[in-house]
Design a protein around this motif. Structure first.
Motif, PDB file in Angstrom:
ATOM      1  N   LEU A  19       0.820  -1.207   0.000  1.00 21.80           N
ATOM      2  CA  LEU A  19       0.000   0.000   0.000  1.00 21.80           C
ATOM      3  C   LEU A  19       0.856   1.259   0.000  1.00 21.80           C
ATOM      4  N   SER A  27      -7.694   7.098   2.206  1.00 28.58           N
ATOM      5  CA  SER A  27      -8.124   5.704   2.269  1.00 28.58           C
ATOM      6  C   SER A  27      -6.941   4.763   2.444  1.00 28.58           C
ATOM      7  N   THR A  28      -5.875   5.038   1.696  1.00 29.66           N
ATOM      8  CA  THR A  28      -4.719   4.143   1.734  1.00 29.66           C
ATOM      9  C   THR A  28      -3.996   4.214   3.074  1.00 29.66           C
ATOM     10  N   ASN A  88      -5.304   4.887   5.955  1.00 27.73           N
ATOM     11  CA  ASN A  88      -6.123   4.169   6.937  1.00 27.73           C
ATOM     12  C   ASN A  88      -5.940   2.657   6.811  1.00 27.73           C
ATOM     13  N   GLN A  89      -5.818   2.175   5.575  1.00 27.35           N
ATOM     14  CA  GLN A  89      -5.580   0.746   5.379  1.00 27.35           C
ATOM     15  C   GLN A  89      -4.202   0.343   5.907  1.00 27.35           C
ATOM     16  N   GLY A 142      -4.299   0.123   9.590  1.00 28.72           N
ATOM     17  CA  GLY A 142      -4.943  -1.109  10.041  1.00 28.72           C
ATOM     18  C   GLY A 142      -4.002  -2.292  10.006  1.00 28.72           C
ATOM     19  N   HIS A 143      -3.279  -2.442   8.910  1.00 26.22           N
ATOM     20  CA  HIS A 143      -2.318  -3.546   8.803  1.00 26.22           C
ATOM     21  C   HIS A 143      -1.216  -3.411   9.854  1.00 26.22           C
TER      22      HIS A 143
END
Length: 555
Positions: A28, A40-41, A43-44, A47-48
């Motif tokens: 990402l 969006s990226t 936040n992803q 999360g990871h």
């Protein structure tokens, strides 16, 4: 046996979880660089990184870190996970949320708590990861990940430590914002004819005073310590005129001079630092902020350079009582208002600032010795390296010598640079520089007298000084110029040394119509450690084209 196998399986599952989460996060990161949606990226990625950190903080993982060899790799992976989680989930995502907040507070006020929150954690992680980089037990995949994280932390930790204070988190800070005009070329960009005193107070920003070159004593040297080599090479114009204080390719020299002149002629108050910006930087930043309206005109990233460095001199001709410098200040302040109001795209702004720093269009100097020492190796400091690692830097700089004209909007330049390695281990560097004016006599006759330097184009001689800073540790073995002094001559002796480098210099005569003049030099050195070639040049309206053949590059 069952318990042992079960524990091993549990730990293996956690290891695979961390591996998969970090791999997904790394993919990402690549997408962000390729232009994916930042919010969006991020936040992803957060999360990871959070899930990887949670898995690596399992009690069994902590016990396993005490094992020989494998334990070092497990600890390194945990630290990398925590660092990514802190940088993205604890810093980048909250910063983005602060920028997008609907709060009426100025954007820097919203950002300050975000910047101060993770300082201690980032500092601790940076210390531990720097130590881990030296561990010989790390496998290739783990050490590669540690290196990537270490590079980011190396930059992030000092930034988080000093930036809040610079923004007035622990007391007011005052900076001089210096606007350079690339239409009158000097080594660091162009004439420094306009200054604004900007005060930061706990994230709030206020313009408290402004000045331009007409308010300074002309021809009276600043009370500032300066290398004699600088005076010998550039003469006293470097310290007796605020416009030409940026003539040496060293932002600390220019900053100390500008501050001394400001304190003497404008305001004796304390100055905490200087910030330089030019229209080339404003154009990049306006990609993020969008257009601004000044004096009934809409200016955007496509037209602001031509407006400020060409059209403004016709519309607001200083020779006819106009004030082009005031228009420059209005544009700069309008862009600043957009930034402080949070009205910009964060990804575009970051790209614009990085590009401008790399090009030399944004520079910073701090009066605090600790901060200045910290940033001295960064490109934003505007300092030529004193060693040839990790790169071998050659400087190619220009200074207008046309007696106050603004003709350099039309100046074209190129540099051909090469390195050659000899069998005895010695190295030579060839640098040839060509300058010319992309302007005809017919076009020149339509320009304001102020742009031409107060003389009709038939009677005007346009000149440009060229300064070639060779690599540290080299000597000049040859200088090259046209045989006729109607085209060029040596400005100073070829054995001149400044900023720890040999500096051959030339005066070129640039006729209208595009006739080219080429000057050059060869630098030689005995066997030594030389990194890949890097060429730094004056920020120009028309960027200097560099053709490089680095035959001695390592590998």
């Amino acid at each position: 046996m069952v318990v042992t196998v079960g524990l091993a399986g549990w730990l293996g599952w956690k290891v695979l979880t961390v591996r998969d989460e970090l791999a997904a996060a790394q993919a990402l990161v690549g997408q962000v660089r390729a232009g994916a949606d930042v919010e969006s990226t991020l936040n992803q990625i957060a999360g990871h990184a959070g899930r990887a950190t949670e898995a690596a903080q399992d009690p069994l993982w902590g016990i396993a870190e005490s094992l020989p060899w494998a334990g070092d790799n497990l600890r390194a992976v945990r630290l990398a996970s925590e660092a990514l989680d802190t940088l993205v989930g604890g810093l980048a995502v909250p910063a983005l949320q602060a920028l997008q907040s609907s709060s009426n507070d100025p954007v820097l006020v919203r950002l300050l708590p975000v910047l101060t929150g993770p300082v201690d954690k980032v500092s601790k992680l940076n210390t531990e990861i720097q130590q881990m980089r030296e561990n010989p037990n790390l496998v290739t995949q783990v050490s590669g990940g540690i290196e990537q994280v270490a590079e980011v932390l190396t930059l992030a930790e000092p930034v988080l430590r000093i930036v809040p204070g610079m923004l007035g988190a622990d007391g007011d800070r005052s900076y001089l914002l210096v606007a350079q005009s690339n239409a009158e070329t000097l080594a660091l960009g162009g004439s420094a004819a306009s200054q604004s005193l900007v005060q930061f107070s706990n994230g709030r920003v206020e313009i408290v005073k402004q000045a331009d070159s007409h308010q300074y004593q002309w021809g009276v040297p600043a009370d500032v310590e300066i290398d004699q080599s600088a005076i010998d090479l550039y003469n006293e114009y470097l310290i007796n005129n605020v416009n030409t204080s940026v003539g040496r390719p060293d932002w600390p020299t220019a900053s100390r001079t500008i501050v001394a002149l400001w304190n003497r002629d404008i305001d004796p108050g304390s100055i905490d630092g200087t910030i330089s910006v030019d229209p080339l930087a404003l154009a990049r930043i306006m990609r993020a902020t969008g257009p601004v309206a000044v004096d009934g005109r809409e200016l955007n990233s496509d037209n602001v350079v031509s407006f400020l460095l060409s059209e403004a001199y016709q519309l607001y001709d200083p020779g006819a009582g106009g004030d082009a410098d005031d228009i420059f200040k209005q544009v700069a302040l309008a862009v600043m208002d957009s930034l402080l109001g949070g009205d910009f795209d964060p990804a575009d702004l970051l790209s614009a600032v990085v590009d401008s720093i790399d090009a030399g269009s944004i520079m910073f100097w701090s009066a605090d010795p600790e901060i200045q020492e910290l940033i001295s190796g960064w490109r934003v400091a505007g300092i030529l390296p004193t060693v040839n690692q990790p790169t071998t830097t050659i400087g190619v700089y220009f200074r207008d010598a046309s007696l106050g004209s603004k003709i350099d909007y039309y100046l074209e330049t190129e540099a051909v640079v090469s390195s050659t390695c000899s069998a005895d281990g010695s190295v030579s560097f060839d640098v040839d520089v060509t300058v010319w004016l992309d302007l005809t006599m017919k076009q020149a006759k339509k320009l304001p007298s102020y742009v031409l330097g107060g003389v009709s184009p038939e009677d005007k001689t346009f000149r440009t000084q060229v300064f070639i800073y060779g690599p540290p540790g080299t000597e000049v073995s040859e200088v090259r110029r046209p045989t006729s002094k109607k085209e060029a001559w040596n400005w100073r002796p070829k054995d001149m040394v400044d900023l720890g480098r040999p500096v051959p210099s030339f005066m070129t005569v640039n006729p209208l119509g595009g006739a080219k003049v080429t000057v050059g030099a060869t630098f030689v050195a005995p066997a030594g450690e030389f990194g890949p070639l890097e060429v730094r040049t004056t920020p120009m309206v028309r960027t200097t084209r560099v053709d490089m053949n680095d035959a001695c590059a390592p590998g």
